[in-house]
Design an enzyme around this catalytic site. Structure first.
Site, PDB file in Angstrom:
ATOM      1  N   GLU B  49     -21.846  11.080  19.268  1.00 56.69           N
ATOM      2  CA  GLU B  49     -22.163  12.377  18.702  1.00 56.69           C
ATOM      3  C   GLU B  49     -22.346  12.125  17.207  1.00 56.69           C
ATOM      4  O   GLU B  49     -21.383  11.867  16.495  1.00 56.69           O
ATOM      5  CB  GLU B  49     -20.946  13.266  18.925  1.00 56.69           C
ATOM      6  N   ASP B  60     -14.527  22.996  11.831  1.00 56.51           N
ATOM      7  CA  ASP B  60     -13.893  21.701  11.608  1.00 56.51           C
ATOM      8  C   ASP B  60     -12.577  21.780  10.852  1.00 56.51           C
ATOM      9  O   ASP B  60     -12.422  22.557   9.917  1.00 56.51           O
ATOM     10  CB  ASP B  60     -14.854  20.772  10.876  1.00 56.51           C
TER      11      ASP B  60
END
Lengths: 402, 267
Positions: B49, B60
């Protein structure tokens, strides 16, 4: 007959708005939208909100004519809509009481909020104290430094204040952090968003809760002799401006002017003039004008006013700009501070630095239109929180020569 | 079908789960990240990824935020993501790009898709785009052989589960916890059920991420998922050695081997 522009429901305003956020938050946003749609037609909600506005906030807020100030603005008649006189010192309480009541209806016990200048944080901490909710406020570390007094106010009210140390350490990072908290605590927590931006339902819902500003002011101006030629308000995310504009949207002869922060100037790289210098993109869950580089990375904004220091803008403002119904003027730090001092010295009213941007816009417009014009300016907040910063700007701290 | 679906099916036929490793491009440098991705592949990652650093990553946690911030401060550009994708494909793995929407929007979604395919990439993971967001991505993907991976969460309703799984190709990304990326001491409850719900709603394949840190976690998730996604635990290997890429890569190899053993049930 043309369709009314008032109270546009979202999620989209023209091509702007929407809901660009992780799937993890979709259930919470749907739940909030649903609860709000039901509440706004439920008398048990609207009556309680009206009662709080009257008995707690102190509404309706008054309108004050400022003739001595107006002499410096081409002699136009200028009226202030006094949101600075609300409990907690700004328009933010109007929105917060609505969202805090919704939180109770959702059965949640904890609220989170972001704050820039601290006005929304103070208002949220206040409502949380009133309604017995746990409260966590996210504030950029740089803002905690320039608005230390408001940090203390929030703590005194029982809120936890988290200084956000990532990114630009200002409002936009505080919003990122509040979203992160919300994803992790969505079962117990509601996010009380402070401005008419972000994902649906916030732009429309916050606008609805702030709409009272323009509704009252429009009636007050009619009672004083007629609609104004223009309504001016400062815009950061844009909640006091959209709340001021909405009731006037169908009055085609009333100009609507949002004053955004030009910082050091729009030809420098230190400003927050999103509509003057930005381009269309997605930030914080909605499509709107934003300050960004060619790769779509957000550019750090700058304004002397922490409350306007935001590289985005509510989607309804982007739409009103594009359809030509509202104008957005850049106002520099210096112009805003000059207007701040002028209002203090001519009228004995100390405005928030945010609101001083709208006052600077009124000086310019008054000089353009002359004595025949009538201007309504929303004084979104009071300047108590800005005393130290203003005193430094004008070199008036003890030991400095004024 | 793209290389992504092929690879996942082939791995399933081997009787194991895939290891999907995330690293952001540009951390510690564009070349450094490309090399780290290749080393990760050599140590047992099946699918990479490739993260595109973004200024406002609301999904995040701290480790990935700081890595992205550092990558941007060093001037990482959107186009650098294709350099990393090429490196991953060269190393023999499948590459998908993980990106927030605005960088793709400004690059031009169709141009982004074309450049990604030209670099050998297979698909995109869009953390802040849901199928009903009105982004216009689906129209771009419909005319190209590119996979679109959407996320589902523990809070996803049945109706949205169907919408999301029908709109996804390659695999569906099941978020193992309510929260942001980052290492956790255990895998949250309810994940196996979430994977089952996604399968029932028609997900082609389901991979699980968020909070996976150890070989033991990987083995646990591998029992019911088609793939195990690890991000922060890998980024940390590089972040722990800010001035020493070789040491960072050595740590990355060791962590990858542990995870690769995990997805094979060897803990």
């Amino acid at each position: 007959m043309t369709e009314s522009l008032q109270s546009a429901p979202g999620p989209f305003f023209g091509e702007f708005g929407g809901r660009f956020l992780p799937e993890a938050l979709m259930a919470a946003l749907d739940e909030l939208t649903d609860a709000y749609d039901k509440a706004k037609v439920d008398p048990s909600f609207t009556v309680e909100l009206d009662r709080l506005a009257r008995d707690y906030t102190g509404r309706p807020s008054i309108v004050t004519e400022i003739p001595r100030f107006a002499r410096h603005a081409g002699g136009a008649r200028i009226f202030l809509k006094r949101e600075d006189l609300n409990h907690t010192g700004s328009h933010k309480i109007n929105n917060v009481l609505g969202q805090a009541l919704l939180t109770k209806r959702l059965g949640k016990t904890r609220v989170i909020a972001e704050t820039g200048a601290g006005q929304h944080g103070v208002a949220t901490a206040t409502a949380a104290a009133l309604m017995d909710l746990d409260c966590v406020i996210y504030m950029g570390e740089e803002d905690t430094e320039r608005q230390a007094l408001n940090v203390a106010r929030m703590r005194l009210l029982g809120a936890e204040v988290v200084a956000v140390k990532t990114g630009s350490r200002t409002l936009r990072d505080a919003i990122n952090e509040a979203f992160r908290d919300w994803v992790a605590n969505v079962d117990s927590s509601n996010y009380i968003f402070g401005t008419a931006a972000g994902p649906h339902p916030f732009p429309a819902m916050v606008r609805d809760f702030q709409r009272v500003i323009g509704v009252e002011a429009r009636e007050q101006m009619l009672a004083l002799g007629g609609l104004p030629d223009a309504v001016l308000a400062c815009v950061g995310g844009g909640s006091n401006a959209i709340g001021s504009f909405d009731a006037f949207l169908d009055d085609a002869d009333v100009r609507l002017i949002g004053c955004e922060a030009a910082g050091d100037g729009i030809d420098t790289d230190r400003h927050a003039a999103t509509l003057t210098k930005g381009s269309v993109g997605v930030l914080h869950g909605s499509r709107s004008y934003i300050l960004q580089d060619e790769d779509g990375q957000t550019i750090a904004s700058h304004s002397i006013s922490a409350g306007l220091d935001y590289p985005g803008i509510g989607p309804q403002h982007s739409w009103l700009k594009d359809i030509g119904r509202a104008e957005y003027w850049p106002v520099s730090d210096t112009e805003a501070m000059d207007a701040f001092r002028l209002l203090c010295r001519t009228e004995g009213i100390m405005p928030a630095i945010e609101s001083s941007h709208a006052l600077a816009g009124a000086i310019k417009l008054g000089r353009e239109l002359g004595p025949e014009a009538t201007l309504l300016v929303t004084l979104s907040g009071r300047g108590d929180k800005d005393v130290e910063q203003a005193a430094r700007w004008f070199a008036m701290m003890p030991g400095e020569d004024a | 079908m793209t290389a992504l679906g092929d690879r996942l099916d082939q791995i399933k036929a081997e009787g194991r789960s895939a290891l999907i490793g995330y690293l952001p491009v540009g951390f510690p440098s564009v070349e450094g990240s490309a090399r780290a991705m290749q080393e990760m592949v050599a140590a047992g990652v099946d699918i990479v990824e490739v993260g595109l650093p973004y200024s406002d990553p609301v999904m995040d946690g701290e480790i990935i935020q700081l890595a992205a911030e550092s990558a941007l401060a060093r001037g990482t550009r959107v186009s650098d993501v294709f350099t990393a994708v090429r490196a991953v494909v060269e190393a023999g793995a499948v590459a998908v790009v993980m990106s927030y929407w605005n960088p793709i929007l400004q690059y031009g979604p169709a141009r982004f898709a074309d450049d990604l395919l030209a670099a050998g990439g297979s698909g995109v993971i869009l953390p802040d785009i849901t199928p009903d967001a009105g982004s216009g991505w689906a129209e771009v993907a419909a005319t190209r052989d590119i996979d679109t991976i959407h996320l589902v969460a523990l809070t996803t309703t049945t109706e949205r589960m169907h919408l999301t799984c029908q709109a996804s190709s390659g695999f569906v990304y099941a978020a193992a916890l309510m929260g942001v990326t980052g290492e956790r001491s255990s895998i949250g409850g309810g994940v196996e059920e979430l994977v089952g719900r996604a399968r029932d709603a028609g997900a082609p394949r389901v991979c699980v991420g968020l909070g996976v840190k150890t070989g033991e976690h990987a083995a646990q998730v591998a029992r019911y998922a088609d793939g195990v996604i690890v991000g922060s635990a890998l980024v940390r290997c590089l972040a722990d050695h800010p001035d020493d890429l070789e040491a960072g890569i050595a740590a990355l190899r060791a962590t990858t081997r542990e995870l690769a053993a995990g997805v094979r049930g060897h803990v």
